[in-house]
Design a protein around this motif. Structure first.
Motif, mmCIF file in Angstrom:
data_model
loop_
_atom_site.group_PDB
_atom_site.id
_atom_site.type_symbol
_atom_site.label_atom_id
_atom_site.label_comp_id
_atom_site.label_asym_id
_atom_site.label_seq_id
_atom_site.Cartn_x
_atom_site.Cartn_y
_atom_site.Cartn_z
ATOM 1 N N ILE A 64 -3.939 7.301 -4.509
ATOM 2 C CA ILE A 64 -5.345 7.334 -4.924
ATOM 3 C C ILE A 64 -5.646 8.630 -5.659
ATOM 4 O O ILE A 64 -5.326 9.715 -5.190
ATOM 5 C CB ILE A 64 -6.275 7.165 -3.709
ATOM 6 C CG1 ILE A 64 -6.041 5.795 -3.077
ATOM 7 C CG2 ILE A 64 -7.730 7.345 -4.117
ATOM 8 C CD1 ILE A 64 -6.786 5.551 -1.786
ATOM 9 N N ASN A 65 -6.270 8.491 -6.841
ATOM 10 C CA ASN A 65 -6.698 9.644 -7.628
ATOM 11 C C ASN A 65 -8.162 9.916 -7.283
ATOM 12 O O ASN A 65 -9.036 9.113 -7.618
ATOM 13 C CB ASN A 65 -6.548 9.343 -9.121
ATOM 14 C CG ASN A 65 -6.934 10.522 -9.983
ATOM 15 O OD1 ASN A 65 -7.785 11.330 -9.635
ATOM 16 N ND2 ASN A 65 -6.303 10.613 -11.137
ATOM 17 N N CYS A 123 -3.710 0.980 -12.395
ATOM 18 C CA CYS A 123 -4.723 0.964 -11.333
ATOM 19 C C CYS A 123 -4.739 -0.389 -10.611
ATOM 20 O O CYS A 123 -4.754 -1.442 -11.243
ATOM 21 C CB CYS A 123 -6.102 1.251 -11.909
ATOM 22 S SG CYS A 123 -7.406 1.299 -10.660
ATOM 23 N N HIS A 182 -10.978 7.769 -9.056
ATOM 24 C CA HIS A 182 -11.080 6.702 -8.058
ATOM 25 C C HIS A 182 -10.133 5.545 -8.352
ATOM 26 O O HIS A 182 -10.288 4.460 -7.813
ATOM 27 C CB HIS A 182 -12.522 6.201 -7.893
ATOM 28 C CG HIS A 182 -13.485 7.291 -7.569
ATOM 29 N ND1 HIS A 182 -13.505 7.920 -6.348
ATOM 30 C CD2 HIS A 182 -14.432 7.899 -8.319
ATOM 31 C CE1 HIS A 182 -14.444 8.857 -6.358
ATOM 32 N NE2 HIS A 182 -15.015 8.869 -7.540
ATOM 33 N N CYS A 183 -9.169 5.776 -9.242
ATOM 34 C CA CYS A 183 -8.140 4.772 -9.507
ATOM 35 C C CYS A 183 -7.107 4.819 -8.391
ATOM 36 O O CYS A 183 -6.781 5.890 -7.880
ATOM 37 C CB CYS A 183 -7.448 5.032 -10.844
ATOM 38 S SG CYS A 183 -8.444 4.597 -12.277
ATOM 39 N N TRP A 184 -6.622 3.637 -8.020
ATOM 40 C CA TRP A 184 -5.546 3.527 -7.040
ATOM 41 C C TRP A 184 -4.293 3.235 -7.861
ATOM 42 O O TRP A 184 -4.012 2.096 -8.204
ATOM 43 C CB TRP A 184 -5.834 2.423 -6.051
ATOM 44 C CG TRP A 184 -7.098 2.619 -5.258
ATOM 45 C CD1 TRP A 184 -7.943 3.693 -5.295
ATOM 46 C CD2 TRP A 184 -7.662 1.712 -4.319
ATOM 47 N NE1 TRP A 184 -8.996 3.498 -4.436
ATOM 48 C CE2 TRP A 184 -8.848 2.291 -3.825
ATOM 49 C CE3 TRP A 184 -7.279 0.460 -3.847
ATOM 50 C CZ2 TRP A 184 -9.638 1.670 -2.872
ATOM 51 C CZ3 TRP A 184 -8.073 -0.169 -2.898
ATOM 52 C CH2 TRP A 184 -9.236 0.435 -2.415
ATOM 53 N N ASN A 185 -3.561 4.281 -8.199
ATOM 54 C CA ASN A 185 -2.449 4.164 -9.133
ATOM 55 C C ASN A 185 -1.193 3.607 -8.476
ATOM 56 O O ASN A 185 -0.791 4.049 -7.406
ATOM 57 C CB ASN A 185 -2.151 5.528 -9.762
ATOM 58 C CG ASN A 185 -3.287 5.991 -10.633
ATOM 59 O OD1 ASN A 185 -3.800 5.232 -11.441
ATOM 60 N ND2 ASN A 185 -3.695 7.232 -10.486
ATOM 61 N N TRP A 186 -0.589 2.667 -9.167
ATOM 62 C CA TRP A 186 0.667 2.059 -8.730
ATOM 63 C C TRP A 186 1.786 3.053 -9.016
ATOM 64 O O TRP A 186 1.976 3.469 -10.150
ATOM 65 C CB TRP A 186 0.889 0.747 -9.483
ATOM 66 C CG TRP A 186 2.046 -0.012 -8.967
ATOM 67 C CD1 TRP A 186 3.268 -0.152 -9.555
ATOM 68 C CD2 TRP A 186 2.107 -0.756 -7.753
ATOM 69 N NE1 TRP A 186 4.072 -0.936 -8.774
ATOM 70 C CE2 TRP A 186 3.387 -1.313 -7.656
ATOM 71 C CE3 TRP A 186 1.201 -0.988 -6.724
ATOM 72 C CZ2 TRP A 186 3.794 -2.097 -6.588
ATOM 73 C CZ3 TRP A 186 1.591 -1.767 -5.650
ATOM 74 C CH2 TRP A 186 2.867 -2.319 -5.595
ATOM 75 N N TRP A 245 0.807 -1.219 0.000
ATOM 76 C CA TRP A 245 0.000 0.000 0.000
ATOM 77 C C TRP A 245 0.838 1.267 0.000
ATOM 78 O O TRP A 245 0.357 2.326 -0.389
ATOM 79 C CB TRP A 245 -0.994 -0.004 1.159
ATOM 80 C CG TRP A 245 -2.026 -1.069 0.970
ATOM 81 C CD1 TRP A 245 -2.250 -2.152 1.757
ATOM 82 C CD2 TRP A 245 -2.950 -1.188 -0.128
ATOM 83 N NE1 TRP A 245 -3.254 -2.932 1.225
ATOM 84 C CE2 TRP A 245 -3.697 -2.362 0.077
ATOM 85 C CE3 TRP A 245 -3.206 -0.417 -1.253
ATOM 86 C CZ2 TRP A 245 -4.692 -2.773 -0.806
ATOM 87 C CZ3 TRP A 245 -4.199 -0.823 -2.131
ATOM 88 C CH2 TRP A 245 -4.930 -1.987 -1.905
ATOM 89 N N ASN A 295 -7.053 -0.641 -7.892
ATOM 90 C CA ASN A 295 -8.314 -0.599 -7.151
ATOM 91 C C ASN A 295 -9.070 -1.894 -7.454
ATOM 92 O O ASN A 295 -9.440 -2.148 -8.600
ATOM 93 C CB ASN A 295 -9.144 0.614 -7.580
ATOM 94 C CG ASN A 295 -10.447 0.743 -6.822
ATOM 95 O OD1 ASN A 295 -10.947 -0.212 -6.243
ATOM 96 N ND2 ASN A 295 -11.004 1.934 -6.836
ATOM 97 N N VAL A 328 0.948 2.894 -3.509
ATOM 98 C CA VAL A 328 -0.327 3.238 -4.148
ATOM 99 C C VAL A 328 -0.689 4.695 -3.850
ATOM 100 O O VAL A 328 -0.585 5.141 -2.713
ATOM 101 C CB VAL A 328 -1.446 2.299 -3.638
ATOM 102 C CG1 VAL A 328 -2.803 2.711 -4.186
ATOM 103 C CG2 VAL A 328 -1.136 0.863 -4.006
#
Length: 127
Positions: free
Chosen positions: A32-33, A90, A37-41, A27, A92, A30
């Motif tokens: 978060i956008n 992403c 709502h994408c959880w970008n790597w 985590w 998510n 990661v």
């Protein structure tokens, strides 16, 4: 004793350990956008832009496939992890779903993302 920067848990580190465990290390990579709502790597990526994550001395794995299989399990009938959001980085889990290579190709065709690179679009073609 050290405090984990992700979960604030106190732990006894081994060697140069920064996080209390694999989950917090995952985590930490990661971002978060809030708009998509994408959880970008935000760490190392595989060719093609997909996030990669290494657990121990095992070979690197796709970050999206790893988080999906941890939360929902692995389905050998649908071994590929596809993105509803078209964002390769992403992770998510609500933007991911299991599928087959055929479903992946159909999804790419439907969204206009597939580039078969045939004929004059392929630099290796002899015309």
């Amino acid at each position: 004793m050290r405090t984990c920067p992700i979960c604030s848990l106190k732990f006894e580190p081994t060697h140069c350990q920064k996080y209390c465990g694999i989950e917090c290390r995952f985590w930490s990579k990661v971002v978060i956008n809030p708009e998509t709502h994408c959880w970008n790597w935000n760490a190392s990526r595989l060719r093609g832009g997909y996030g990669q994550f290494r657990v121990g001395k095992q070979p690197s794995k796709s970050a999206s496939a790893l988080i999906y299989s941890l939360l929902f399990g692995f389905d050998p009938e649908k071994p590929w992890i596809l993105h509803k959001c078209d964002n390769r980085s992403c992770v998510n889990p609500f933007h991911l779903y299991a599928g087959t290579p055929l479903e992946n190709h159909k999804d790419m065709d439907l969204r206009g993302r597939r580039n078969p690179a045939r004929a004059e679009r392929n630099s290796m073609t002899k015309l």
